[in-house]
Scaffold this motif. Structure first.
Motif, PDB file in Angstrom:
ATOM      1  N   ASP A 192      -0.435   2.542  -8.866  1.00 46.42           N
ATOM      2  CA  ASP A 192       0.289   1.460  -9.548  1.00 46.42           C
ATOM      3  C   ASP A 192       1.756   1.779  -9.761  1.00 46.42           C
ATOM      4  O   ASP A 192       2.535   0.905 -10.121  1.00 46.42           O
ATOM      5  N   GLU A 193       2.171   3.016  -9.509  1.00 45.47           N
ATOM      6  CA  GLU A 193       3.589   3.389  -9.594  1.00 45.47           C
ATOM      7  C   GLU A 193       4.350   3.063  -8.309  1.00 45.47           C
ATOM      8  O   GLU A 193       5.584   3.134  -8.293  1.00 45.47           O
ATOM      9  N   LEU A 194       3.634   2.747  -7.258  1.00 46.90           N
ATOM     10  CA  LEU A 194       4.263   2.545  -5.957  1.00 46.90           C
ATOM     11  C   LEU A 194       4.797   1.119  -5.815  1.00 46.90           C
ATOM     12  O   LEU A 194       4.284   0.192  -6.438  1.00 46.90           O
ATOM     13  N   PRO A 195       5.821   0.907  -4.982  1.00 43.28           N
ATOM     14  CA  PRO A 195       6.357  -0.438  -4.792  1.00 43.28           C
ATOM     15  C   PRO A 195       5.343  -1.362  -4.143  1.00 43.28           C
ATOM     16  O   PRO A 195       4.703  -0.995  -3.147  1.00 43.28           O
ATOM     17  N   SER A 196       5.184  -2.541  -4.701  1.00 42.48           N
ATOM     18  CA  SER A 196       4.124  -3.433  -4.239  1.00 42.48           C
ATOM     19  C   SER A 196       4.418  -4.040  -2.874  1.00 42.48           C
ATOM     20  O   SER A 196       3.490  -4.489  -2.189  1.00 42.48           O
ATOM     21  N   ASP A 197       5.674  -4.051  -2.434  1.00 46.89           N
ATOM     22  CA  ASP A 197       5.948  -4.595  -1.106  1.00 46.89           C
ATOM     23  C   ASP A 197       5.449  -3.661  -0.008  1.00 46.89           C
ATOM     24  O   ASP A 197       5.059  -4.104   1.075  1.00 46.89           O
ATOM     25  N   LYS A 198       5.411  -2.357  -0.280  1.00 49.93           N
ATOM     26  CA  LYS A 198       4.926  -1.389   0.694  1.00 49.93           C
ATOM     27  C   LYS A 198       3.457  -1.024   0.468  1.00 49.93           C
ATOM     28  O   LYS A 198       2.769  -0.599   1.399  1.00 49.93           O
ATOM     29  N   TYR A 199       3.020  -1.156  -0.756  1.00 48.67           N
ATOM     30  CA  TYR A 199       1.649  -0.783  -1.115  1.00 48.67           C
ATOM     31  C   TYR A 199       1.010  -1.930  -1.886  1.00 48.67           C
ATOM     32  O   TYR A 199       0.887  -1.881  -3.106  1.00 48.67           O
ATOM     33  N   PRO A 200       0.620  -2.993  -1.211  1.00 49.07           N
ATOM     34  CA  PRO A 200       0.045  -4.152  -1.898  1.00 49.07           C
ATOM     35  C   PRO A 200      -1.286  -3.799  -2.564  1.00 49.07           C
ATOM     36  O   PRO A 200      -1.948  -2.822  -2.215  1.00 49.07           O
ATOM     37  N   ASN A 201      -1.660  -4.641  -3.509  1.00 51.87           N
ATOM     38  CA  ASN A 201      -2.851  -4.369  -4.303  1.00 51.87           C
ATOM     39  C   ASN A 201      -4.113  -4.227  -3.458  1.00 51.87           C
ATOM     40  O   ASN A 201      -4.950  -3.366  -3.726  1.00 51.87           O
ATOM     41  N   ASP A 202      -4.276  -5.073  -2.435  1.00 52.33           N
ATOM     42  CA  ASP A 202      -5.507  -4.985  -1.640  1.00 52.33           C
ATOM     43  C   ASP A 202      -5.597  -3.659  -0.905  1.00 52.33           C
ATOM     44  O   ASP A 202      -6.678  -3.087  -0.740  1.00 52.33           O
ATOM     45  N   GLN A 203      -4.451  -3.124  -0.498  1.00 57.47           N
ATOM     46  CA  GLN A 203      -4.437  -1.831   0.177  1.00 57.47           C
ATOM     47  C   GLN A 203      -4.795  -0.706  -0.785  1.00 57.47           C
ATOM     48  O   GLN A 203      -5.574   0.201  -0.448  1.00 57.47           O
ATOM     49  N   LEU A 204      -4.239  -0.756  -2.004  1.00 56.84           N
ATOM     50  CA  LEU A 204      -4.551   0.261  -2.999  1.00 56.84           C
ATOM     51  C   LEU A 204      -6.026   0.233  -3.375  1.00 56.84           C
ATOM     52  O   LEU A 204      -6.659   1.280  -3.546  1.00 56.84           O
ATOM     53  N   LEU A 205      -6.573  -0.961  -3.514  1.00 59.03           N
ATOM     54  CA  LEU A 205      -7.985  -1.098  -3.871  1.00 59.03           C
ATOM     55  C   LEU A 205      -8.870  -0.507  -2.779  1.00 59.03           C
ATOM     56  O   LEU A 205      -9.811   0.252  -3.061  1.00 59.03           O
ATOM     57  N   LYS A 206      -8.596  -0.858  -1.548  1.00 52.64           N
ATOM     58  CA  LYS A 206      -9.406  -0.373  -0.428  1.00 52.64           C
ATOM     59  C   LYS A 206      -9.377   1.149  -0.359  1.00 52.64           C
ATOM     60  O   LYS A 206     -10.422   1.802  -0.174  1.00 52.64           O
ATOM     61  N   LYS A 207      -8.203   1.740  -0.531  1.00 52.33           N
ATOM     62  CA  LYS A 207      -8.074   3.190  -0.469  1.00 52.33           C
ATOM     63  C   LYS A 207      -8.834   3.861  -1.604  1.00 52.33           C
ATOM     64  O   LYS A 207      -9.532   4.863  -1.396  1.00 52.33           O
ATOM     65  N   ALA A 208      -8.723   3.311  -2.819  1.00 48.51           N
ATOM     66  CA  ALA A 208      -9.405   3.903  -3.969  1.00 48.51           C
ATOM     67  C   ALA A 208     -10.918   3.838  -3.812  1.00 48.51           C
ATOM     68  O   ALA A 208     -11.625   4.827  -4.057  1.00 48.51           O
ATOM     69  N   LEU A 209     -11.423   2.695  -3.397  1.00 50.37           N
ATOM     70  CA  LEU A 209     -12.873   2.540  -3.257  1.00 50.37           C
ATOM     71  C   LEU A 209     -13.431   3.471  -2.188  1.00 50.37           C
ATOM     72  O   LEU A 209     -14.566   3.951  -2.298  1.00 50.37           O
ATOM     73  N   ALA A 210     -12.642   3.749  -1.167  1.00 50.73           N
ATOM     74  CA  ALA A 210     -13.110   4.621  -0.092  1.00 50.73           C
ATOM     75  C   ALA A 210     -13.031   6.094  -0.466  1.00 50.73           C
ATOM     76  O   ALA A 210     -13.855   6.903  -0.014  1.00 50.73           O
ATOM     77  N   GLY A 211     -12.047   6.453  -1.306  1.00 53.71           N
ATOM     78  CA  GLY A 211     -11.778   7.873  -1.511  1.00 53.71           C
ATOM     79  C   GLY A 211     -12.341   8.499  -2.767  1.00 53.71           C
ATOM     80  O   GLY A 211     -12.592   9.708  -2.810  1.00 53.71           O
ATOM     81  N   ILE A 212     -12.540   7.725  -3.817  1.00 48.40           N
ATOM     82  CA  ILE A 212     -12.941   8.282  -5.110  1.00 48.40           C
ATOM     83  C   ILE A 212     -14.367   8.804  -5.051  1.00 48.40           C
ATOM     84  O   ILE A 212     -15.258   8.153  -4.495  1.00 48.40           O
ATOM     85  N   ARG A 213     -14.566   9.981  -5.632  1.00 47.50           N
ATOM     86  CA  ARG A 213     -15.870  10.617  -5.674  1.00 47.50           C
ATOM     87  C   ARG A 213     -16.234  10.974  -7.119  1.00 47.50           C
ATOM     88  O   ARG A 213     -15.369  11.050  -7.985  1.00 47.50           O
ATOM     89  N   ALA A 214     -17.509  11.216  -7.360  1.00 51.09           N
ATOM     90  CA  ALA A 214     -17.964  11.626  -8.689  1.00 51.09           C
ATOM     91  C   ALA A 214     -17.195  12.867  -9.134  1.00 51.09           C
ATOM     92  O   ALA A 214     -16.964  13.785  -8.346  1.00 51.09           O
ATOM     93  N   GLY A 215     -16.784  12.872 -10.384  1.00 53.33           N
ATOM     94  CA  GLY A 215     -16.025  13.982 -10.944  1.00 53.33           C
ATOM     95  C   GLY A 215     -14.531  13.792 -10.918  1.00 53.33           C
ATOM     96  O   GLY A 215     -13.790  14.564 -11.559  1.00 53.33           O
ATOM     97  N   ASP A 216     -14.031  12.780 -10.210  1.00 53.67           N
ATOM     98  CA  ASP A 216     -12.591  12.575 -10.096  1.00 53.67           C
ATOM     99  C   ASP A 216     -11.994  12.020 -11.386  1.00 53.67           C
ATOM    100  O   ASP A 216     -12.586  11.161 -12.048  1.00 53.67           O
ATOM    101  N   VAL A 217     -10.804  12.513 -11.718  1.00 57.11           N
ATOM    102  CA  VAL A 217      -9.982  11.924 -12.776  1.00 57.11           C
ATOM    103  C   VAL A 217      -9.045  10.917 -12.124  1.00 57.11           C
ATOM    104  O   VAL A 217      -8.345  11.244 -11.157  1.00 57.11           O
TER     105      VAL A 217
END
Length: 266
Positions: A192-217
């Motif tokens: 959410d600190e990144l510029p939204s024109d280069k990192y739109p919300n749908d891209q951030l969501l897709k990356k988070a859902l793919a990468g987050i694992r149990a135990g992550d902060v």
């Protein structure tokens, strides 16, 4: 006798039904936790964040600094005190830590044991400032004192350095006055600190859902000045529901194994 027996049977059945209902209503143990955390910001999305957490029954951990808000005040001023008070009283059991009072970013260690920092808030905002170890500890303590004044509760003795910038010497100085640092997992940087024109919300969501694992902060903010397309609640709600669908659950840093000993949690 028959009437008494029937009454006892009805009473027993009612007790059994009530116990079963209570068991069904009790939340399942969180066996694959992720730890959602928020740093303060301009507070423009703070009510929306709190509403999503309430709707989804998600506990989170908040790191507090006294940051400038969109309404011309400060994130820990009297205007926001009722919001913090309500959040602290939530039955979800949110947790709270320090983010330094004036949002001091570490720049360098000094030979005398102090630190060069740059606060982004307060009377010396944007200027290089020298803090002794004791002064840095005081910066960590000020949000704790203010939080207690607002809510009657104590912060956890956990802190997050602004930007996550630390050194071994800074961590040692903070540890000496009772504070343990909390960073975040690489996949937990929610963007959410990144510029939204280069990192739109749908891209951030897709990356988070793919990468987050149990135990992550995970880390996000209660408002970022530079982001034009707000991350919350647009990404927050589908992120929460998506992680739940993957079998993950949410806990505060009280339950994190890396901090339980420091917090005195068995």
């Amino acid at each position: 006798m028959r009437r008494a027996d029937r009454a006892r049977r009805h009473l027993l059945a009612a007790v059994v039904a009530a116990a079963a209902g209570a068991a069904a209503a009790a939340p399942a143990a969180c066996s694959k936790p992720v730890y959602l955390t928020f740093d303060t910001g301009h507070m423009g999305v703070a009510p929306l964040v709190a509403q999503v957490l309430q709707d989804e029954q998600v506990p989170a951990t908040f790191f507090l600094a006294n940051e400038r808000t969109r309404t011309g005040g400060w994130s820990l001023d009297d205007q926001w005190a009722p919001w913090w008070r309500e959040l602290a009283a939530s039955p979800l059991g949110h947790a709270f830590g320090s983010h330094t009072w004036d949002h001091h970013s570490w720049l360098a260690d000094r030979p005398d044991g102090g630190f060069d920092t740059r606060p982004s808030m307060g009377p010396q905002a944007g200027q290089r400032q020298v803090l002794s170890a004791a002064q840095y500890c005081a910066e960590l303590q000020r949000p704790a004192d203010r939080f207690r004044a607002m809510t009657g509760q104590a912060l956890l003795p956990l802190f997050r350095a602004p930007g996550g910038k630390t050194s071994p010497a800074l961590l040692q100085a903070a540890q000496a006055c009772g504070w343990q640092h909390v960073g975040w997992a690489p996949a937990g940087f929610l963007g959410d600190e990144l510029p939204s024109d280069k990192y739109p919300n749908d891209q951030l969501l897709k990356k988070a859902l793919a990468g987050i694992r149990a135990g992550d902060v995970l880390v996000a903010h209660l408002g970022i000045w530079s982001r034009q397309d707000p991350w919350a609640p647009a990404v927050l709600k589908p992120l929460v529901t998506g992680l739940k669908a993957r079998g993950l659950c949410f806990a505060t840093l009280r339950e994190h194994p890396a901090y339980r000993a420091h917090l005195g949690v068995k």
